[in-house]
Scaffold this motif. Sequence first.
Motif, short mmCIF file in Angstrom:
data_model
loop_
_atom_site.label_atom_id
_atom_site.label_comp_id
_atom_site.label_asym_id
_atom_site.label_seq_id
_atom_site.Cartn_x
_atom_site.Cartn_y
_atom_site.Cartn_z
N THR A 1 45.65 51.28 31.69
CA THR A 1 46.96 51.69 32.11
C THR A 1 48.05 50.72 32.01
OG1 THR A 1 46.43 50.21 33.96
CG2 THR A 1 45.77 52.62 34.04
N TYR A 2 49.25 51.21 31.99
CA TYR A 2 50.49 50.34 31.81
C TYR A 2 50.39 49.18 32.78
CZ TYR A 2 52.85 54.19 29.51
OH TYR A 2 53.21 55.15 28.64
N ALA A 3 49.85 49.21 33.76
CA ALA A 3 49.57 47.94 34.80
C ALA A 3 48.83 46.89 34.08
CB ALA A 3 49.20 48.31 36.18
N GLU A 4 47.60 47.24 33.50
CA GLU A 4 46.83 46.35 32.77
C GLU A 4 47.73 45.87 31.38
OE1 GLU A 4 43.51 48.82 31.90
OE2 GLU A 4 42.64 48.52 33.89
N LEU A 5 48.47 46.82 30.78
CA LEU A 5 49.34 46.24 29.73
C LEU A 5 50.30 45.14 30.25
CD1 LEU A 5 49.94 49.41 27.47
CD2 LEU A 5 48.49 47.49 26.92
N ALA A 6 51.03 45.42 31.31
CA ALA A 6 51.83 44.43 31.81
C ALA A 6 51.28 43.41 32.06
CB ALA A 6 52.54 45.19 33.07
N ASP A 7 50.11 43.04 32.55
CA ASP A 7 49.36 41.94 32.73
C ASP A 7 49.15 41.07 31.72
OD1 ASP A 7 49.28 42.56 35.72
OD2 ASP A 7 47.08 43.17 35.40
N THR A 8 48.69 41.70 30.38
CA THR A 8 48.66 41.13 29.25
C THR A 8 49.85 40.38 28.81
OG1 THR A 8 49.02 42.89 27.87
CG2 THR A 8 46.69 42.60 28.53
N THR A 9 50.97 40.76 28.97
CA THR A 9 51.99 40.09 28.54
C THR A 9 52.80 39.27 29.83
OG1 THR A 9 53.31 41.96 29.14
CG2 THR A 9 52.75 41.94 26.72
N ALA A 10 52.21 39.20 30.95
CA ALA A 10 52.79 38.39 32.00
C ALA A 10 52.77 36.87 31.73
CB ALA A 10 52.19 38.92 33.31
#
Length: 148
Positions: free
Chosen positions: A57-66
């Motif tokens: 999901t987009y949320a998981e992708l956002a967590d990888t770049t946080a």
Amino acid sequence: MEPQDPRAGWAPGGGHLRASDADREQVVDALKAAFVQGRLSKSELVRRAGQALESRTYAELADTTAGIPTGRTAPPPPRQPASPVRTRQVNWKVIAWVVSVIILAPALGVAFFATYYGSFFILLLFGFGAATVLGTPPPPGVGRHNAS
């Protein structure tokens, strides 16, 4: 659209939508750029790229770049040379021989072909060369055995 900030509209729909392969590759490219700029270590790049490729999901992708630092880190200090460079000692005899061969050899060749006494000058040159080589003592420590 910067993947470093999940609140900047990068995760549409609250982040519950499925991410495509192109989205995952975009995040991996952003991680590579952060690595090249010195904002990620190699191990961190490998770990986050693995997370990005496994995220759905987009949320998981956002967590990888946080948590990626936004600014460039300070450049590494310049490297110091391991040891000082040693200079070789100049051998003046070699320089004198090279210069004399460059200058005297053509002059003696002309003298030999121009006059009958040219052979005398060539023998004289060989005589001085032999006297120089044979009359020079060896450097200290060469050819001597230490009695222990």
